[in-house]
Write an enzyme that holds these catalytic residues in place. Structure first.
Site, mmCIF file in Angstrom:
data_model
loop_
_atom_site.group_PDB
_atom_site.id
_atom_site.type_symbol
_atom_site.label_atom_id
_atom_site.label_comp_id
_atom_site.label_asym_id
_atom_site.label_seq_id
_atom_site.Cartn_x
_atom_site.Cartn_y
_atom_site.Cartn_z
ATOM 1 N N GLY A 42 -12.947 -3.652 1.436
ATOM 2 C CA GLY A 42 -14.443 -3.424 1.744
ATOM 3 C C GLY A 42 -14.907 -2.618 0.638
ATOM 4 N N GLY A 77 -8.347 -8.480 1.085
ATOM 5 C CA GLY A 77 -6.951 -9.092 1.292
ATOM 6 C C GLY A 77 -6.572 -10.310 1.664
ATOM 7 N N LYS A 110 -17.701 -14.560 4.724
ATOM 8 C CA LYS A 110 -18.600 -13.626 4.867
ATOM 9 C C LYS A 110 -19.634 -13.605 4.418
ATOM 10 C CE LYS A 110 -14.671 -11.167 6.274
ATOM 11 N NZ LYS A 110 -13.517 -9.635 6.009
ATOM 12 N N ARG A 128 0.654 -1.013 -0.120
ATOM 13 C CA ARG A 128 -0.144 0.334 -0.498
ATOM 14 C C ARG A 128 0.756 1.142 -0.223
ATOM 15 N NH1 ARG A 128 -4.854 -1.041 3.948
ATOM 16 N NH2 ARG A 128 -6.327 -2.129 2.289
HETATM 17 C C1 3PG Z 1 -8.462 -1.275 4.666
HETATM 18 O O1 3PG Z 1 -7.852 -1.703 5.244
HETATM 19 O O2 3PG Z 1 -9.834 -2.487 4.126
HETATM 20 C C2 3PG Z 1 -8.816 -0.055 5.024
HETATM 21 O O3 3PG Z 1 -7.816 0.434 5.610
HETATM 22 C C3 3PG Z 1 -10.225 0.203 5.753
HETATM 23 O O4 3PG Z 1 -10.331 -0.185 6.989
HETATM 24 P P1 3PG Z 1 -11.297 0.052 8.016
HETATM 25 O O5 3PG Z 1 -12.084 -1.761 7.416
HETATM 26 O O6 3PG Z 1 -10.696 -0.771 9.489
HETATM 27 O O7 3PG Z 1 -12.238 0.763 7.882
#
Ligand code: 3PG
Length: 393
Positions: free
Chosen positions: A369, A346, A201, A39
């Site tokens: 997300g 991820g 999920k 990132r």
């Molecule tokens: C992620 O890693 O998906 C983003 O940085 C958002 O993080 P969060 O789900 O803690 O808001």
């Protein structure tokens, strides 16, 4: 297309200006150092562009979920060190987010200097999208650039609130790349579009499946994502695996698009090691950890015919010995395909990394997300906040 309604950093006049640059440096840390810097690498082009064009970047990000309080282990300090190494430039780390010290450092910046603020989520105002916190952030800079695609599904002060209090706003290069990749696939994919969705999920992904099944030619469902669909077909999967609400939605999708949805025919369960069972003979209390061989062959042959591929979510518990087969086979089929491939999430990215297949994917999103929310058709609040129509309104 949404990305066309946004102004980007190369369309802004940044010379001699202090630029509040929101990025997503939510990276894994191990023993006080950065464990994965992808990132950080992803935002370098925007930081370098700002520096080369006379802008002074005030970089800000969240890290993990400290819940509005200072948690020393979640400081961005180690990230600042890695960023400095990668840029080959000094990065001034300020261990606060707002306040007189931050104002002093940022107001005395010179061209060529780079500032990184402390973890935004040490302040309660960040996640609450608090007005006065948003104003304080905005007051630090002359212009605002958002390059934090991975956080764009959140409606927080640093990516939504702040845009109301600063006139000059735009997106960064990573934001543009992500929106182009996802927008292109959703709006004009080379067909057939084959989408593989897995992971555990179910409740958060059923909407994604609902939306993407209207766009995709084939939707391959692995991992726990398949259970509501199998239950909707009357297959006994054990009720704990597939809640009724999800199964109702699944039933509707199966009625409307029976040829699009491709479900597992067999699974691998943990029975003192890998044992494959037909989907009709699934023990209701068995530990299902992967898709089976027939399903793998079917998924691979669908992926072979694709013009465009989207993948999110492993096919099973690939970290466990004996149960990586399905996830690995899907990753390899995508890597070998000549189709445009878009992968995000991820765990999915971790699987690609594990099998050294990253380089063979057309585009790997930095979002989890946010990637899913865009696939679900719900749009992203931080992108809306940048759009020219929103700013004019
Ligand atoms: C992620 O890693 O998906 C983003 O940085 C958002 O993080 P969060 O789900 O803690 O808001």
């Amino acid at each position: 297309m949404i990305m066309n309604s946004i102004r980007y950093v190369d369309q802004m006049n940044i010379d001699g200006k202090r630029i509040l640059l929101r990025v997503d440096l939510n990276v894994p840390l191990k023993d006080g150092t950065v464990a994965d810097d992808s990132r950080i690498l992803a935002i370098l082009p925007t930081v370098q562009y700002i520096l080369e064009n006379g802008g002074m970047p005030i970089i800000c990000s969240h890290l993990d979920r400290p819940g509005g309080k200072r948690v020393p282990e979640l400081s961005l300090k180690p990230v600042s060190e890695r960023l400095s190494q990668l840029l080959g430039e000094k990065v001034v780390f300020v261990d606060e987010v707002i306040g007189p010290n931050v104002e002093n450092v940022t107001s005395t910046m010179k061209q060529g200097s780079i500032v990184l603020l402390e973890n935004l989520r040490f302040e309660l105002g960040e996640e609450n999208n608090d007005e006065s916190f948003s104003r304080s952030l905005a007051s630090l800079a002359d212009a605002y650039v958002d390059d934090a695609f991975a956080n764009a599904h959140r409606s927080h002060a640093s990516n939504v609130g702040v845009t109301k209090y600063i006139n000059d706003v735009g997106g960064g290069f990573l934001m543009r790349k992500e929106l182009e990749a996802l927008g292109g696939v959703l709006e004009s994919p080379d067909r057939p579009l084959v989408v593989a969705i897995g992971g555990a999920k179910v409740s958060s992904k059923i909407d994604v499946i609902e939306h993407i099944s209207q766009v995709a030619d084939r939707l391959l469902l692995g991992g726990a994502m398949a259970f509501p669909f199998l239950r909707a077909l009357g297959i006994d999967v054990g009720d704990h695996r597939a809640d009724g609400e999800a199964a109702k939605k699944a039933r509707q999708m199966l009625d409307e698009r029976p040829d699009t949805l491709i479900l597992p025919e067999d699974f691998a369960i943990d029975d003192h090691g890998r044992r494959e069972v037909d989907v009709k003979n699934l023990p209701s209390n068995g530990n299902v950890l992967d898709i089976g061989s027939r399903t793998i062959d079917r998924f691979a042959s669908e992926l072979n015919t694709a013009g465009t591929i989207v993948w999110n979510g492993p096919m099973g518990k690939f970290e466990q010995e004996g149960f990586e087969t399905g996830t690995r086979a899907v990753a390899e089929a995508i890597a070998q395909s000549s189709a445009y491939s878009l992968v995000g999430g991820g765990d999915t990215n971790a699987a690609l990394e594990r099998y050294s297949l990253m380089e063979q994917i057309s585009y790997v999103s930095t979002g989890g997300g946010a990637f899913l929310q865009m696939l679900s058709g719900r749009g992203l609040p931080a992108v809306r906040a940048l759009s020219i129509e929103t700013i004019k309104a």
